[in-house]
Design a protein around this motif. Structure first.
Motif, PDB file in Angstrom:
ATOM      1  N   TYR A 263       3.323   9.856   5.155  1.00 11.24           N
ATOM      2  CA  TYR A 263       2.194   8.376   5.894  1.00 11.24           C
ATOM      3  C   TYR A 263       2.651   7.286   5.666  1.00 11.24           C
ATOM      4  O   TYR A 263       3.510   6.897   3.985  1.00 11.24           O
ATOM      5  N   ASP A 264       1.695   5.983   5.503  1.00 13.66           N
ATOM      6  CA  ASP A 264       2.054   4.786   4.568  1.00 13.66           C
ATOM      7  C   ASP A 264       0.378   4.558   4.949  1.00 13.66           C
ATOM      8  O   ASP A 264      -0.575   4.879   5.582  1.00 13.66           O
ATOM      9  N   GLN A 265       0.227   2.908   5.146  1.00 11.00           N
ATOM     10  CA  GLN A 265      -1.327   2.639   5.462  1.00 11.00           C
ATOM     11  C   GLN A 265      -2.020   2.927   7.024  1.00 11.00           C
ATOM     12  O   GLN A 265      -3.458   2.450   6.904  1.00 11.00           O
ATOM     13  N   THR A 266      -1.231   3.205   7.838  1.00 10.96           N
ATOM     14  CA  THR A 266      -1.434   3.656   8.922  1.00 10.96           C
ATOM     15  C   THR A 266      -2.552   5.027   9.019  1.00 10.96           C
ATOM     16  O   THR A 266      -3.074   5.509   9.422  1.00 10.96           O
ATOM     17  N   ASN A 267      -2.016   6.181   8.039  1.00 11.51           N
ATOM     18  CA  ASN A 267      -2.800   7.538   7.907  1.00 11.51           C
ATOM     19  C   ASN A 267      -2.738   7.471   6.472  1.00 11.51           C
ATOM     20  O   ASN A 267      -3.479   9.177   6.306  1.00 11.51           O
ATOM     21  N   ARG A 268      -3.108   7.060   5.655  1.00 13.08           N
ATOM     22  CA  ARG A 268      -3.014   7.068   4.100  1.00 13.08           C
ATOM     23  C   ARG A 268      -4.662   8.213   3.797  1.00 13.08           C
ATOM     24  O   ARG A 268      -4.193   8.984   2.587  1.00 13.08           O
ATOM     25  N   PRO A 269      -5.369   7.783   4.457  1.00 14.12           N
ATOM     26  CA  PRO A 269      -6.892   8.460   4.665  1.00 14.12           C
ATOM     27  C   PRO A 269      -6.127   9.790   4.028  1.00 14.12           C
ATOM     28  O   PRO A 269      -7.281  11.164   3.804  1.00 14.12           O
ATOM     29  N   ARG A 270      -5.358  10.672   4.899  1.00 10.38           N
ATOM     30  CA  ARG A 270      -5.413  11.865   5.766  1.00 10.38           C
ATOM     31  C   ARG A 270      -4.715  12.881   3.527  1.00 10.38           C
ATOM     32  O   ARG A 270      -4.687  14.403   4.216  1.00 10.38           O
ATOM     33  N   PHE A 271      -3.905  11.695   2.783  1.00 11.75           N
ATOM     34  CA  PHE A 271      -2.711  12.936   2.157  1.00 11.75           C
ATOM     35  C   PHE A 271      -3.490  12.255   0.694  1.00 11.75           C
ATOM     36  O   PHE A 271      -4.790  10.970   0.544  1.00 11.75           O
ATOM     37  N   ASP A 272      -4.101  13.305  -0.283  1.00 14.94           N
ATOM     38  CA  ASP A 272      -4.658  12.647  -1.296  1.00 14.94           C
ATOM     39  C   ASP A 272      -3.747  12.181  -2.247  1.00 14.94           C
ATOM     40  O   ASP A 272      -3.045  13.521  -3.039  1.00 14.94           O
ATOM     41  N   ASP A 273      -3.231  11.185  -2.661  1.00 17.75           N
ATOM     42  CA  ASP A 273      -1.566  11.467  -3.525  1.00 17.75           C
ATOM     43  C   ASP A 273      -1.811  10.088  -4.331  1.00 17.75           C
ATOM     44  O   ASP A 273      -2.135   8.797  -3.115  1.00 17.75           O
ATOM     45  N   PHE A 274      -1.685   9.566  -5.279  1.00 18.06           N
ATOM     46  CA  PHE A 274      -1.432   8.534  -5.470  1.00 18.06           C
ATOM     47  C   PHE A 274      -0.561   7.697  -5.369  1.00 18.06           C
ATOM     48  O   PHE A 274      -1.104   5.829  -5.963  1.00 18.06           O
ATOM     49  N   ARG A 275       0.033   7.837  -4.633  1.00 17.92           N
ATOM     50  CA  ARG A 275       1.522   6.791  -4.008  1.00 17.92           C
ATOM     51  C   ARG A 275       1.042   6.249  -3.561  1.00 17.92           C
ATOM     52  O   ARG A 275       0.080   6.493  -1.273  1.00 17.92           O
ATOM     53  N   PRO A 276       0.876   4.858  -2.971  1.00 14.19           N
ATOM     54  CA  PRO A 276       0.613   4.462  -1.552  1.00 14.19           C
ATOM     55  C   PRO A 276       1.065   4.492  -0.114  1.00 14.19           C
ATOM     56  O   PRO A 276       0.760   3.784   0.811  1.00 14.19           O
ATOM     57  N   ALA A 277       2.322   4.840  -0.024  1.00 18.13           N
ATOM     58  CA  ALA A 277       3.191   5.837   1.255  1.00 18.13           C
ATOM     59  C   ALA A 277       4.012   6.756   0.624  1.00 18.13           C
ATOM     60  O   ALA A 277       4.390   6.529  -0.582  1.00 18.13           O
ATOM     61  N   ILE A 278       4.839   7.447   1.620  1.00 18.23           N
ATOM     62  CA  ILE A 278       5.932   8.395   1.286  1.00 18.23           C
ATOM     63  C   ILE A 278       6.618   8.664   2.380  1.00 18.23           C
ATOM     64  O   ILE A 278       6.030   8.949   3.752  1.00 18.23           O
ATOM     65  N   HIS A 279       7.850   7.805   2.815  1.00 17.54           N
ATOM     66  CA  HIS A 279       8.386   8.027   3.740  1.00 17.54           C
ATOM     67  C   HIS A 279      10.145   7.513   3.714  1.00 17.54           C
ATOM     68  O   HIS A 279      10.055   6.802   2.112  1.00 17.54           O
ATOM     69  N   ASP A 280      11.289   8.104   4.545  1.00 16.52           N
ATOM     70  CA  ASP A 280      12.062   7.721   4.083  1.00 16.52           C
ATOM     71  C   ASP A 280      13.016   6.639   5.364  1.00 16.52           C
ATOM     72  O   ASP A 280      13.970   6.037   5.219  1.00 16.52           O
ATOM     73  N   SER A 281      11.962   6.538   6.483  1.00 16.30           N
ATOM     74  CA  SER A 281      11.416   5.962   7.638  1.00 16.30           C
ATOM     75  C   SER A 281      10.734   5.539   7.352  1.00 16.30           C
ATOM     76  O   SER A 281      10.159   6.703   7.736  1.00 16.30           O
ATOM     77  N   ASP A 282      10.159   4.170   8.559  1.00 20.70           N
ATOM     78  CA  ASP A 282       9.141   3.711   8.342  1.00 20.70           C
ATOM     79  C   ASP A 282       8.680   3.441  10.313  1.00 20.70           C
ATOM     80  O   ASP A 282       7.719   3.212  10.877  1.00 20.70           O
ATOM     81  N   GLY A 283      10.358   3.091  11.055  1.00 18.24           N
ATOM     82  CA  GLY A 283       9.840   2.506  12.163  1.00 18.24           C
ATOM     83  C   GLY A 283      11.221   2.932  12.883  1.00 18.24           C
ATOM     84  O   GLY A 283      12.022   3.709  12.659  1.00 18.24           O
ATOM     85  N   LEU A 284      10.943   3.354  14.288  1.00 18.46           N
ATOM     86  CA  LEU A 284      12.244   3.542  15.420  1.00 18.46           C
ATOM     87  C   LEU A 284      12.281   2.063  15.957  1.00 18.46           C
ATOM     88  O   LEU A 284      11.382   1.371  16.473  1.00 18.46           O
TER      89      LEU A 284
END
Length: 505
Positions: A263-284
């Protein structure tokens, strides 16, 4: 015999035992530029034969048990030879049930390395394990003495199926690559070819590159690969892939990349985590044959999602990690902000096809759920030779390849507007000369195939210095909509083309 019978009474870490010789050779054979291609061509002419499984106790190791063994880097190939490179070896087991042959090439001769438990260390809680003729390595790790450093530090790993990964000098491991992808996302299931044998050329002292060859095999295809690998601020690989299909390959993925997006700022509400984003890549990112620079923001869908970007002779494509500040993730352990991007630059014409993006639903960051690759339009015919060459760059934002004259996308924000009756997208572009000065003469292009979109507003973001484009859209009762936006100036592209697939959940 078991490991304990072989080394009864050793200490817990086995560091006190005498230093044995470096890896030993078990066989030798002539080797030249055509050797692996000839092997692959011969393999493809015969029915596929899987390699033997290693002993069951090795295959049945738990994750914790597997980690109780590790390679003793004092026994690395070329250790102490001042060649600038060293090579470590991985033991098999757990996720790696079949052994891979590893050889060192020197003076036109390939010397196969013998599997030897004396190359490894382990804890006193490691299980007893048998060693027989099926044993071998599961892969290898390359290390390099970077300028200003005294010790060799790892920069590339080849292990598991045809997977490999690399990093630049100041990066942490993130996304991976593969030699070949077959039928990714197809209903009948995916086929995973293996690198069954690998040869590494002995580097010449003072050389800044190392050359690795690999033989690929699977029920549908055999192949020969040559990697010229140059570590540095970005790790650059020049790849030559020669494929010999046993059957017509109507869905082959060339230069496939595998990553994780939770997730990042586009789908953040779906995840209950303290971190604002979690990903190894954010775009193609795609630099298509028409010269457009496309940015497709990644998504973690609730259902399998496949996108195809039709093209001919693409100039490049890759998965990027543009979020590069610690505050983007607030993770002091995973260091997602130091994960590399990976850019593929075709060498020669690849003809017509698509850059294909597969996004798989995921609920945990331990799963890779993003795949991207080039899919040729024309199937790869059985019984013929098919060659592809490309350059891979594992890089950070400071040395990113691509079209330099347009402002890249840095962030995408998504949510409901103030009134709550429409969705709002806010796209932050990097501070770039193409969008300098007064923005009043910049033309906004916002569109969607199935959603009503507003004209958009362009403002300067005082924190980043770049431009922010914000617009609203209403998909109505539709469950999905494709969104597109771009900034133009004087009739020329001033930004990348931003693309996003919005879904209702």
């Amino acid at each position: 015999m078991t490991r304990r019978a072989f080394l009864a009474g050793v200490s817990a870490l086995a560091l006190a035992r005498p230093l044995a010789a470096m890896p030993q050779y078990v066989s030798a054979m002539p080797f030249d530029a055509d050797t692996v291609r000839e092997m692959a061509r011969d393999l493809a002419s015969r029915p596929f034969a899987p390699r033997p499984l290693i002993p069951a106790p090795w295959r049945d190791l738990t994750y914790d048990q597997y980690r109780k063994f590790w390679f003793d880097t004092r026994r690395a190939v070329w250790a102490g030879e001042a060649r600038g490179f060293e090579m470590d070896l991985f033991h098999p087991g757990l996720y790696f049930p079949r052994a891979v042959e590893v050889a060192v090439v020197e003076n036109a001769t390939a010397h196969r390395l013998a599997f030897d438990m004396d190359l490894f260390d382990w804890t006193d809680r490691a299980p007893d394990l048998p060693v027989d003729a099926t044993m071998g390595f599961s892969g290898l790790r390359l290390r390099h003495v970077f300028p200003g450093e005294a010790n060799a530090r790892e920069f590339a790993v080849f292990q598991g199926a045809s997977y490999f990964r690399a990093i630049g000098a100041a990066q942490q491991y993130g996304l991976s690559a593969r030699g070949l992808a077959l039928r990714t996302g197809d209903p009948q299931g995916e086929e995973f070819p293996d690198f069954t044998r690998m040869w590494v050329e002995t580097p010449v002292p003072g050389d800044d590159r190392v050359v690795l060859h690999a033989l690929l095999d699977s029920p549908s295809v055999a192949g020969a690969y040559r990697f010229v690998i140059q570590p540095g601020p970005a790790c650059v690989m020049e790849v030559e892939a020669t494929l010999y299909p046993r059957v017509d390959l109507d869905h082959a993925g060339i230069a496939p990349l595998t990553s994780m997006f939770l997730y990042d700022q586009t789908n953040r509400p779906r995840f209950d985590d303290f971190r604002p984003a979690i990903h190894d890549s954010d775009g193609l990112s795609i630099w298509n044959g028409a010269g457009e620079m496309l940015w497709r923001q990644l998504a973690n869908p609730v259902e399998l999602q496949v996108s195809s970007f039709v093209d001919e002779n693409p100039l490049g494509f890759g998965l990027r990690q543009r979020a590069d500040k610690l505050s983007d993730f607030a993770d002091l352990e995973a260091h997602y902000h130091e994960r590399p991007s990976l850019w593929i630059e075709p060498m020669g014409d690849w003809g017509p096809g698509v850059v294909r993006l597969v996004e798989i639903p995921s609920d945990r960051e331990i799963y890779d759920n993003i795949v991207a690759y080039w899919r040729p339009r024309v199937p790869l015919a059985a019984g013929e030779e098919h060659r592809f060459a490309y350059r891979m760059s594992w890089h950070g934002n400071g040395n990113a390849p691509g079209r330099p004259d347009v402002a890249p996308v840095r962030d995408t924000h998504m949510g409901r507007n103030f009134e709550g009756d429409r969705w709002l997208a806010a796209i932050d572009f990097a501070d770039h000369p193409a969008l300098s000065g007064d923005l009043s003469d910049v033309t906004l292009h916002v569109s969607s195939n199935q959603a009503d979109t507003s004209d958009g507003i362009l403002q300067r973001n005082p924190e980043t210095g770049g431009a922010r484009l914000a617009f609203t859209f209403d998909p109505g009762e539709r469950g999905a909509a494709e969104l597109r936006a771009q900034l133009m100036r004087d009739g020329q592209a001033a930004s990348e083309v931003w693309l996003y697939r919005w879904t209702a959940t």
